[in-house]
Scaffold this active site. Structure first.
Site, PDB file in Angstrom:
ATOM      1  N   SER A  11     -65.191 -80.609 -15.251  1.00  0.00           N
ATOM      2  CA  SER A  11     -66.188 -80.643 -16.313  1.00  0.00           C
ATOM      3  C   SER A  11     -67.257 -81.627 -15.869  1.00  0.00           C
ATOM      4  O   SER A  11     -67.003 -82.472 -15.013  1.00  0.00           O
ATOM      5  CB  SER A  11     -65.550 -81.108 -17.631  1.00  0.00           C
ATOM      6  N   GLU A  62     -78.178 -60.475 -19.987  1.00  0.00           N
ATOM      7  CA  GLU A  62     -77.923 -60.383 -21.420  1.00  0.00           C
ATOM      8  C   GLU A  62     -79.152 -60.874 -22.184  1.00  0.00           C
ATOM      9  O   GLU A  62     -79.818 -61.776 -21.721  1.00  0.00           O
ATOM     10  CB  GLU A  62     -76.690 -61.217 -21.778  1.00  0.00           C
ATOM     11  N   HIS A  70     -68.041 -57.931 -23.522  1.00  0.00           N
ATOM     12  CA  HIS A  70     -68.362 -59.181 -24.224  1.00  0.00           C
ATOM     13  C   HIS A  70     -67.540 -59.328 -25.501  1.00  0.00           C
ATOM     14  O   HIS A  70     -68.052 -59.379 -26.606  1.00  0.00           O
ATOM     15  CB  HIS A  70     -69.855 -59.248 -24.521  1.00  0.00           C
ATOM     16  N   THR A  90     -66.110 -65.779 -18.915  1.00  0.00           N
ATOM     17  CA  THR A  90     -66.226 -65.396 -20.327  1.00  0.00           C
ATOM     18  C   THR A  90     -67.307 -66.219 -21.023  1.00  0.00           C
ATOM     19  O   THR A  90     -67.402 -66.184 -22.239  1.00  0.00           O
ATOM     20  CB  THR A  90     -64.885 -65.590 -21.063  1.00  0.00           C
ATOM     21  N   SER A  91     -68.100 -66.954 -20.250  1.00  0.00           N
ATOM     22  CA  SER A  91     -69.100 -67.829 -20.867  1.00  0.00           C
ATOM     23  C   SER A  91     -70.425 -67.105 -21.047  1.00  0.00           C
ATOM     24  O   SER A  91     -70.683 -66.547 -22.111  1.00  0.00           O
ATOM     25  CB  SER A  91     -69.275 -69.107 -20.041  1.00  0.00           C
TER      26      SER A  91
END
Length: 152
Positions: A3, A93, A113, A62-63
Site C-alpha cells: 500500500s 470506462e 464490472h 477489480t478496482s
C-alpha cells in the site's frame, strides 16, 4: 501486502507482511489490484511490473480499468509471462473497449464490472437513485448527469 502507506493495525491483526511493490510482484502467486484510480495509479501495472511477476502468477483487477495497461497485459498473457488474469474492469470506462484478444484467451477470465454486486452496496445504490428521482421531480438538477448538455 503493498500500500502507499503501511497499516500497522492490519499487519498485527492478520499477521501480514508489508513489501515494497516490486518485491511483492516478484514473490506472490496472486496480485489483486484494489487501488483508487488516480494519475498516480494509472497503468500501475504495465510491461515492467508484469515482467517482474512469476510465470505462475495471476493478476486480478477489480478496482479501475486504467490501473492495468491492457496492451501490456495482452502481451504478457500471450507470451505466458504470467499464468493468467481475471478482470472485472477495463480501460475506457464508462464505455470500455475490450480487446478481442482478451476475450479469446483461455488464461483470462472477464466479468462485467460486478464489484458492486453485494447487498449492502446495492441498497446504497437504490437509495441514491430514489433520492435522485425525487429531486428531479421537484425540479432539481441531477447530481451526476451523464449528459449534462441536455439540461441546458
Amino acid at each position: 501486502y503493498y500500500s502507499r502507506r503501511r497499516h500497522a493495525d492490519v499487519e498485527e491483526e492478520f499477521d501480514a507482511s508489508y513489501l515494497p511493490f516490486e518485491e511483492l510482484l516478484q514473490s506472490v502467486d496472486f496480485v489483486c489490484m484494489l487501488p483508487q484510480y488516480s494519475a498516480e495509479t494509472h497503468h500501475m501495472i504495465g510491461e515492467k511490473q508484469l515482467s517482474l511477476m512469476k510465470p505462475t502468477a495471476f493478476l486480478i483487477n477489480t478496482s479501475r480499468g486504467p490501473v492495468v495497461d491492457q496492451a501490456a497485459l495482452v502481451s504478457a498473457l500471450r507470451r505466458k509471462g504470467i499464468a493468467g488474469a481475471a478482470l472485472d474492469v477495463y480501460e475506457g470506462e464508462p464505455a470500455p473497449v475490450l480487446p478481442k484478444e482478451l476475450i479469446a484467451m483461455s488464461n483470462c477470465v472477464l466479468t462485467p464490472h460486478m464489484g458492486s454486486a453485494v447487498a449492502e452496496k446495492r441498497e446504497i445504490m437504490v437509495n441514491e437513485i430514489v433520492d435522485e428521482i425525487i429531486a428531479f421531480t421537484q425540479g432539481k438538477a441531477p447530481s451526476h448527469p451523464f449528459n449534462p448538455e441536455v439540461l441546458e
